[in-house]
Design a protein around this motif. Structure first.
Motif, PDB file in Angstrom:
ATOM      1  N   ALA A   1      27.192 -21.000 -29.391  1.00  0.00           N
ATOM      2  CA  ALA A   1      28.509 -21.352 -29.258  1.00  0.00           C
ATOM      3  C   ALA A   1      28.577 -22.448 -28.072  1.00  0.00           C
ATOM      4  O   ALA A   1      27.457 -22.419 -27.183  1.00  0.00           O
ATOM      5  CB  ALA A   1      29.098 -20.042 -28.479  1.00  0.00           C
ATOM      6  N   VAL A   2      29.476 -23.188 -27.774  1.00  0.00           N
ATOM      7  CA  VAL A   2      29.605 -24.197 -26.936  1.00  0.00           C
ATOM      8  C   VAL A   2      31.039 -24.019 -26.156  1.00  0.00           C
ATOM      9  O   VAL A   2      31.838 -23.683 -26.699  1.00  0.00           O
ATOM     10  CB  VAL A   2      29.724 -26.013 -27.441  1.00  0.00           C
ATOM     11  N   ARG A   3      30.605 -24.141 -24.776  1.00  0.00           N
ATOM     12  CA  ARG A   3      31.820 -23.643 -23.931  1.00  0.00           C
ATOM     13  C   ARG A   3      33.101 -24.794 -23.779  1.00  0.00           C
ATOM     14  O   ARG A   3      32.952 -25.905 -23.975  1.00  0.00           O
ATOM     15  CB  ARG A   3      31.335 -23.736 -22.411  1.00  0.00           C
ATOM     16  N   ASP A   4      34.173 -24.200 -23.810  1.00  0.00           N
ATOM     17  CA  ASP A   4      35.444 -24.906 -23.431  1.00  0.00           C
ATOM     18  C   ASP A   4      35.319 -25.305 -21.940  1.00  0.00           C
ATOM     19  O   ASP A   4      35.417 -24.431 -21.046  1.00  0.00           O
ATOM     20  CB  ASP A   4      36.502 -23.741 -23.766  1.00  0.00           C
ATOM     21  N   PRO A   5      35.596 -26.718 -21.781  1.00  0.00           N
ATOM     22  CA  PRO A   5      35.476 -27.036 -20.772  1.00  0.00           C
ATOM     23  C   PRO A   5      36.805 -27.072 -19.929  1.00  0.00           C
ATOM     24  O   PRO A   5      36.590 -27.064 -18.584  1.00  0.00           O
ATOM     25  CB  PRO A   5      35.304 -28.757 -21.093  1.00  0.00           C
ATOM     26  N   PHE A   6      37.574 -26.712 -20.287  1.00  0.00           N
ATOM     27  CA  PHE A   6      39.172 -26.303 -19.474  1.00  0.00           C
ATOM     28  C   PHE A   6      39.072 -24.956 -19.308  1.00  0.00           C
ATOM     29  O   PHE A   6      40.138 -24.533 -18.564  1.00  0.00           O
ATOM     30  CB  PHE A   6      40.229 -26.745 -20.521  1.00  0.00           C
TER      31      PHE A   6
ATOM     32  N   ASN B   1      35.741 -24.245 -35.204  1.00  0.00           N
ATOM     33  CA  ASN B   1      36.626 -24.323 -33.894  1.00  0.00           C
ATOM     34  C   ASN B   1      37.220 -23.070 -33.448  1.00  0.00           C
ATOM     35  O   ASN B   1      38.056 -22.587 -34.148  1.00  0.00           O
ATOM     36  CB  ASN B   1      37.781 -25.323 -34.183  1.00  0.00           C
ATOM     37  N   ILE B   2      37.088 -22.614 -32.379  1.00  0.00           N
ATOM     38  CA  ILE B   2      37.676 -21.238 -32.012  1.00  0.00           C
ATOM     39  C   ILE B   2      38.488 -21.526 -30.480  1.00  0.00           C
ATOM     40  O   ILE B   2      38.794 -20.633 -29.979  1.00  0.00           O
ATOM     41  CB  ILE B   2      36.645 -20.241 -31.681  1.00  0.00           C
ATOM     42  N   SER B   3      38.883 -22.734 -30.380  1.00  0.00           N
ATOM     43  CA  SER B   3      39.754 -23.066 -29.191  1.00  0.00           C
ATOM     44  C   SER B   3      41.260 -23.453 -29.723  1.00  0.00           C
ATOM     45  O   SER B   3      41.486 -23.450 -30.871  1.00  0.00           O
ATOM     46  CB  SER B   3      39.207 -24.432 -28.683  1.00  0.00           C
ATOM     47  N   ASP B   4      42.119 -23.567 -28.636  1.00  0.00           N
ATOM     48  CA  ASP B   4      43.382 -24.268 -29.149  1.00  0.00           C
ATOM     49  C   ASP B   4      43.609 -25.675 -29.188  1.00  0.00           C
ATOM     50  O   ASP B   4      44.376 -26.234 -29.248  1.00  0.00           O
ATOM     51  CB  ASP B   4      44.587 -23.486 -28.235  1.00  0.00           C
ATOM     52  N   MET B   5      42.344 -26.428 -28.968  1.00  0.00           N
ATOM     53  CA  MET B   5      42.322 -28.080 -29.239  1.00  0.00           C
ATOM     54  C   MET B   5      42.200 -28.240 -30.688  1.00  0.00           C
ATOM     55  O   MET B   5      41.497 -27.553 -31.264  1.00  0.00           O
ATOM     56  CB  MET B   5      40.946 -28.557 -28.386  1.00  0.00           C
ATOM     57  N   PRO B   6      42.959 -29.398 -30.914  1.00  0.00           N
ATOM     58  CA  PRO B   6      42.426 -29.895 -32.228  1.00  0.00           C
ATOM     59  C   PRO B   6      41.101 -30.536 -32.414  1.00  0.00           C
ATOM     60  O   PRO B   6      40.515 -30.858 -31.568  1.00  0.00           O
ATOM     61  CB  PRO B   6      43.622 -30.959 -32.400  1.00  0.00           C
ATOM     62  N   ALA B   7      40.515 -30.437 -33.421  1.00  0.00           N
ATOM     63  CA  ALA B   7      39.063 -30.874 -33.702  1.00  0.00           C
ATOM     64  C   ALA B   7      39.023 -31.725 -34.961  1.00  0.00           C
ATOM     65  O   ALA B   7      39.656 -31.493 -35.740  1.00  0.00           O
ATOM     66  CB  ALA B   7      38.014 -29.788 -33.716  1.00  0.00           C
TER      67      ALA B   7
ATOM     68  N   MET C   1      34.318 -22.714 -27.027  1.00  0.00           N
ATOM     69  CA  MET C   1      35.513 -23.695 -27.838  1.00  0.00           C
ATOM     70  C   MET C   1      35.071 -23.701 -29.223  1.00  0.00           C
ATOM     71  O   MET C   1      35.983 -23.866 -30.063  1.00  0.00           O
ATOM     72  CB  MET C   1      35.676 -24.858 -27.283  1.00  0.00           C
ATOM     73  N   CYS C   2      33.781 -23.570 -29.653  1.00  0.00           N
ATOM     74  CA  CYS C   2      33.309 -23.721 -30.935  1.00  0.00           C
ATOM     75  C   CYS C   2      31.974 -23.186 -31.385  1.00  0.00           C
ATOM     76  O   CYS C   2      31.261 -22.813 -30.391  1.00  0.00           O
ATOM     77  CB  CYS C   2      33.414 -25.026 -31.408  1.00  0.00           C
ATOM     78  N   VAL C   3      31.533 -22.989 -32.655  1.00  0.00           N
ATOM     79  CA  VAL C   3      30.450 -22.479 -32.585  1.00  0.00           C
ATOM     80  C   VAL C   3      29.632 -23.376 -33.990  1.00  0.00           C
ATOM     81  O   VAL C   3      30.445 -23.874 -34.802  1.00  0.00           O
ATOM     82  CB  VAL C   3      30.395 -21.024 -33.345  1.00  0.00           C
ATOM     83  N   VAL C   4      28.440 -23.643 -33.780  1.00  0.00           N
ATOM     84  CA  VAL C   4      27.684 -24.265 -34.966  1.00  0.00           C
ATOM     85  C   VAL C   4      26.498 -23.471 -35.257  1.00  0.00           C
ATOM     86  O   VAL C   4      25.934 -22.813 -34.404  1.00  0.00           O
ATOM     87  CB  VAL C   4      27.164 -25.664 -34.437  1.00  0.00           C
ATOM     88  N   ASP C   5      25.893 -23.522 -36.679  1.00  0.00           N
ATOM     89  CA  ASP C   5      24.896 -23.104 -36.992  1.00  0.00           C
ATOM     90  C   ASP C   5      23.912 -24.169 -36.682  1.00  0.00           C
ATOM     91  O   ASP C   5      23.556 -25.205 -37.290  1.00  0.00           O
ATOM     92  CB  ASP C   5      24.799 -22.717 -38.610  1.00  0.00           C
ATOM     93  N   ILE C   6      22.431 -23.550 -36.310  1.00  0.00           N
ATOM     94  CA  ILE C   6      21.391 -24.242 -36.268  1.00  0.00           C
ATOM     95  C   ILE C   6      19.913 -23.724 -36.458  1.00  0.00           C
ATOM     96  O   ILE C   6      19.908 -22.499 -36.554  1.00  0.00           O
ATOM     97  CB  ILE C   6      21.091 -24.757 -34.652  1.00  0.00           C
TER      98      ILE C   6
END
Ligand code: ADP
Ligand code: MG
Length: 350
Positions: A222-227, A338-344, A233-238
């Motif tokens: 997961a990557v943090r929501d800067p706001f 995307n797990i935030s309320d921002m558009p991606a 704010m989102c999750v990626v597979d690695i």
């Protein structure tokens, strides 16, 4: 420690090195259950670190990794007296003999400095100090004070001759932009050499992974929501990758003018980099490079980052702009959630 002003007698220095390099690891336990991870929390390099490894060799690998973290901190910290960097910063222009790790990091910093038009400049340290980011005694410096300090900011003034490094007088460096990425790489090296095939570490939010989860599925990072505080704010597979973020929420203060000031400085003017990005995540194979780039691309801003990616397509990035939009590269599109309320949206690099 390796850091020594050049004049020390050679014999004394080699004895020192011999002792320094033979600190033994005291490891006894063996992890019998392959599916149970060995976990370790470490506080070092001014940050909380979590290590997790699976398999019968995990305990030993984790123990060694922890020792390596402390060793690197002793070499690379700008504030620990007697570290290589402290020696360089207090060398008054004299040459200093440093450890191999220090040479590797400084060389990489110079290379990425060149590749990013000076956006990464490890000689920014005196300016960073003036803003109070090293002590927490924050202040907005006078502009002429910044301009005066900027006269000594130029990474091209660093000279390297094998393991001997010299900085001109009044030039000081710090490796905060890239030390954790290198530390992650070193941990992965130890894990591999110990036969660990599944491990993941978080070094103050910088994630590095070895292999996949024990069931073969990718790690979800997961990557943090800067706001938002403490929200992702989102999750990626690695699998086998580093995911390294620089954000304006990590170390900052509000000035009397009500404005937010943060710890990534634009070397072109000595002020916190404010070129449209509030968070930059770089995903790639090499943690050291990803870390150096996360800081540099933050300074460069959105347009120059996209330009950079055109010539350097081996990295994936997730960018967040100050108008609350997320942009990510095609390479991670299939797993990006995307797990935030921002558009991606996907960045079109071509
Ligand atoms: P962190 O994840 O620890 O916040 P970053 O990778 O984002 O670290 O790098 C920020 C650190 O890099 C700062 O704390 C400072 O030590 C250093 N730094 C800040 N601006 C620059 C710059 N333009 N070039 C090189 N180093 C920088
Ligand atoms: Mg960085």
């Amino acid at each position: 420690m390796c850091g020594k002003i050049k004049k020390l007698p050679v014999i004394l220095l080699s004895l020192f090195l011999f002792w320094g390099c033979n600190e033994k690891n005291t490891v006894t336990t063996v992890n019998e259950n392959k599916n149970e991870p060995v976990l370790r929390d470490v506080f070092a390099m001014d940050t909380y670190m979590n290590l997790k490894a699976y398999g019968s060799n995990a305990e030993k690998a984790i123990e060694e990794s922890e020792n390596r973290i402390y060793e690197l901190e002793k070499e690379l910290s700008a504030t620990l007296e007697e570290s290589d960097i402290w020696m360089l910063d207090n060398s008054a222009g004299k040459a200093v003999d440093v450890c191999d790790d220090t040479v590797t990091l400084i060389k990489k910093a110079l290379e990425i400095g060149d590749k990013t038009g000076g956006a990464l400049d490890i000689t920014i340290y005196p300016v960073l100090k003036e803003w109070g980011f090293t002590t927490g005694e924050y202040k907005i410096p006078e502009k002429n004070r910044i301009d005066e300090l900027l006269k000594n900011v130029d990474y091209r003034n660093i000279s390297i001759n094998n393991n001997t490094i010299s900085l001109p007088e009044n030039v000081q460096i710090d490796l905060g932009a890239l030390a954790k990425g290198y530390t992650g790489d070193e941990i992965m090296k130890i894990m591999k050499s110990r036969g660990v095939t599944s491990a993941i570490v978080s070094l103050g939010g910088n994630v590095q992974s070895l292999g996949s989860k024990t069931d073969g599925s990718p790690w979800k990072v997961a990557v943090r929501d800067p706001f938002l505080e403490d929200k992702d704010m989102c999750v990626v597979d690695i699998i086998d990758k580093a995911v390294i973020t620089s954000g304006n929420y990590e170390r900052f203060f509000y000035g009397e003018d009500g404005k937010k000031y943060w710890h990534i400085i634009d070397p072109s003017d000595g002020y916190p980099a404010d070129n449209g990005l509030v968070s930059v995540t770089v995903i790639g194979d090499n943690g050291l490079e990803c870390d150096a780039l996360s800081t540099a691309l933050f300074v460069l801003g959105y347009d120059k980052t996209v330009e950079f990616l055109r010539s350097t397509p081996q990295y994936d990035v997730i960018l967040v702009t100050d108008d609350r939009k997320i942009y990510y590269t095609q390479g991670i599109a299939s797993s990006f959630k995307n797990i935030s309320d921002m558009p991606a949206e996907v960045i079109s690099v071509d």
